[in-house]
Design an enzyme around this catalytic site. Sequence first.
Site, PDB file in Angstrom:
ATOM      1  N   ILE A 128       5.257  -6.060   6.491  1.00 15.25           N
ATOM      2  CA  ILE A 128       6.117  -5.210   7.313  1.00 15.25           C
ATOM      3  C   ILE A 128       5.725  -3.747   7.178  1.00 15.25           C
ATOM      4  CG2 ILE A 128       8.492  -4.480   7.728  1.00 15.25           C
ATOM      5  CD1 ILE A 128       9.402  -7.160   6.556  1.00 15.25           C
ATOM      6  N   GLY A 170       3.351   1.450   1.469  1.00 15.69           N
ATOM      7  CA  GLY A 170       3.578   2.819   1.016  1.00 15.69           C
ATOM      8  C   GLY A 170       2.960   3.031  -0.348  1.00 15.69           C
ATOM      9  N   GLY A 182       3.787   0.262  -2.907  1.00 13.32           N
ATOM     10  CA  GLY A 182       3.233  -1.073  -2.715  1.00 13.32           C
ATOM     11  C   GLY A 182       3.411  -1.530  -1.279  1.00 13.32           C
ATOM     12  N   GLU A 183       3.902  -2.746  -1.105  1.00 10.68           N
ATOM     13  CA  GLU A 183       4.028  -3.340   0.229  1.00 10.68           C
ATOM     14  C   GLU A 183       5.365  -4.059   0.371  1.00 10.68           C
ATOM     15  OE1 GLU A 183      -0.742  -4.446   0.609  1.00 10.68           O
ATOM     16  OE2 GLU A 183       0.748  -6.017   0.220  1.00 10.68           O
ATOM     17  N   VAL A 184       5.817  -4.172   1.630  1.00 10.64           N
ATOM     18  CA  VAL A 184       6.997  -4.979   1.967  1.00 10.64           C
ATOM     19  C   VAL A 184       6.537  -6.100   2.888  1.00 10.64           C
ATOM     20  CG1 VAL A 184       9.265  -5.034   3.033  1.00 10.64           C
ATOM     21  CG2 VAL A 184       8.589  -3.043   1.697  1.00 10.64           C
ATOM     22  N   LYS A 229       9.705  -6.840  -1.566  1.00  9.29           N
ATOM     23  CA  LYS A 229       9.038  -5.583  -1.859  1.00  9.29           C
ATOM     24  C   LYS A 229       8.143  -5.811  -3.069  1.00  9.29           C
ATOM     25  CE  LYS A 229      10.102  -0.663  -2.477  1.00  9.29           C
ATOM     26  NZ  LYS A 229      11.215   0.315  -2.603  1.00  9.29           N
ATOM     27  N   ASP A 251      15.631  10.104  -1.658  1.00 10.37           N
ATOM     28  CA  ASP A 251      14.521   9.870  -0.715  1.00 10.37           C
ATOM     29  C   ASP A 251      15.076   9.350   0.606  1.00 10.37           C
ATOM     30  OD1 ASP A 251      11.898   9.935   0.111  1.00 10.37           O
ATOM     31  OD2 ASP A 251      11.401   7.964  -0.683  1.00 10.37           O
TER      32      ASP A 251
END
Length: 512
Positions: free
Chosen positions: A218, A221, A224-226, A239, A342
């Site tokens: 999806i 960043g 890492g990754e989603v 995640k 954030d």
Amino acid sequence: METLQVISLFLLCCFGVGVTGQATCYCDTETADCIDNSCILELASSHECIVDYNVNTKKLRHHCLQPFLTCHSGDDVISSCCNHNSSCNRCLVPEGISYEICITLTLPDGCPPLNCSQDISPTPAEDFSPKYLILCVLLGVIVVVVGIVLVVIIVCVCWARRRCTHQVGKLSPTPSQCEKDSFDSRYVGMSSSGVTQGRGRNLEERTIADDICKESMIARGGYGEVWKCSRHGDPVAVKIFVKDSEESCERERKIYTSGLLRHPNIVEYIATDKKCLHFGIELWLIMKYYRYGSLDRHIINNSITPVKAHRILYSITSALHFLHNPVNTSYGVAYGGIAHRDLKTPNILVEDERGNCVVTDFGLSVLADDFKPGAPPVKVMVGTKRYMAPEVLNGTINTNELDAFCVADMYAFGLVMWEILRRAETNGKASEHQIPYQNSLCEHPTIDDIRRVVVEQCVRPELEERWKDDECLSVVSNLMKECWTPSPDGRPTATRIKKKLETICYEMKNGF
């Protein structure tokens, strides 16, 4: 010696006989020692005429055999000799050549046609040569190298699996700790008969990560990754943290579990787990899957009505109100008391078509416990630079109070409001999506660039006149400007904005 050569040459030309009384040999015209296709006397004294075939140049050569040489074939040359008559080697074909070579030969003019037979055996030069020896040596070296590489890979895999086995329980507490906690499995883990019980799991059992299959990525960043995944046919979001983001993963796990972070506008947490791979461990944070995706993607691809914009804003404000205001229950458990740090449109997920949203990504958040005596100092310069409050950019934020970071969240919320309002329609039209300060900063600004624009020049995103034509958007734009105030004391709280949004006529007509 020179006189002897001249006399021999004269006899050779006139009588065709050498000084030895033997017949002359046929030689090729391009040979330096060849005159009128006959060898000179010195070469004819060998009593041997020779023809050889060079397997490299693929040509025949006719000449006289040197006195100190014998007639034999080598690796690259196939030879035959004769001495029975004059120019006996003129039409001679080297013995032992293969059929394939024979059919390519061209004999001197006047020779009878070649009678090539297919049963001619291959020449020794074709059977074996130094090239084949080199090839065999290279193949042997390759086999040895591949064997060594395979051994190294097997050793690394075994070491990684052993390391994985020793570290797999690092994030999760012991089973005895798990038994002390009683969480609703819908929010913090699987049921008591399942695998992961929120804050820990029995390492002897099958883990939830073993039942999850990846489908598509999806987002990606710095953390890492989603991934969109499935578990027993049901979609979930996972995640996956990179190796250096273990602290961020542990921070999110702590926030989701220790404070009972349950709210309709906070992402629904399922479990934390570790996935053992051949070369290390992946840290997994498993959450509910929201099919409408992140808010930034949603408003980039779709304009929205003022009613939907209001519902999106109200959802985010409700989440911030819950996070910023700790509530102590009668049995001693505190809800909230968290600054996000954030907040931005990529960290907000759209739950449904109506515009209900949830806030996610608490890897940089701070809790009330982080400000207790003895706690390590809170890092200030974290988060997304474009959304940093002026007091964060210039380093004047009070690092000893949670409220100071909650107020910084409200500045970021003002920028989120601006992004949403740009995509809200008035009279059937909406502006193109922009990120904050897109017209004032480059694509990848530094902290100094943003500090100069936001703090020193006090620049803020541009307001649109069309917002004044809509009652809802007009009220929201005024709240938005208050959130941008340079002084933290002048910004509204999430509670105040939430109450203000509740009074707007759109939601009064349509209901919550």
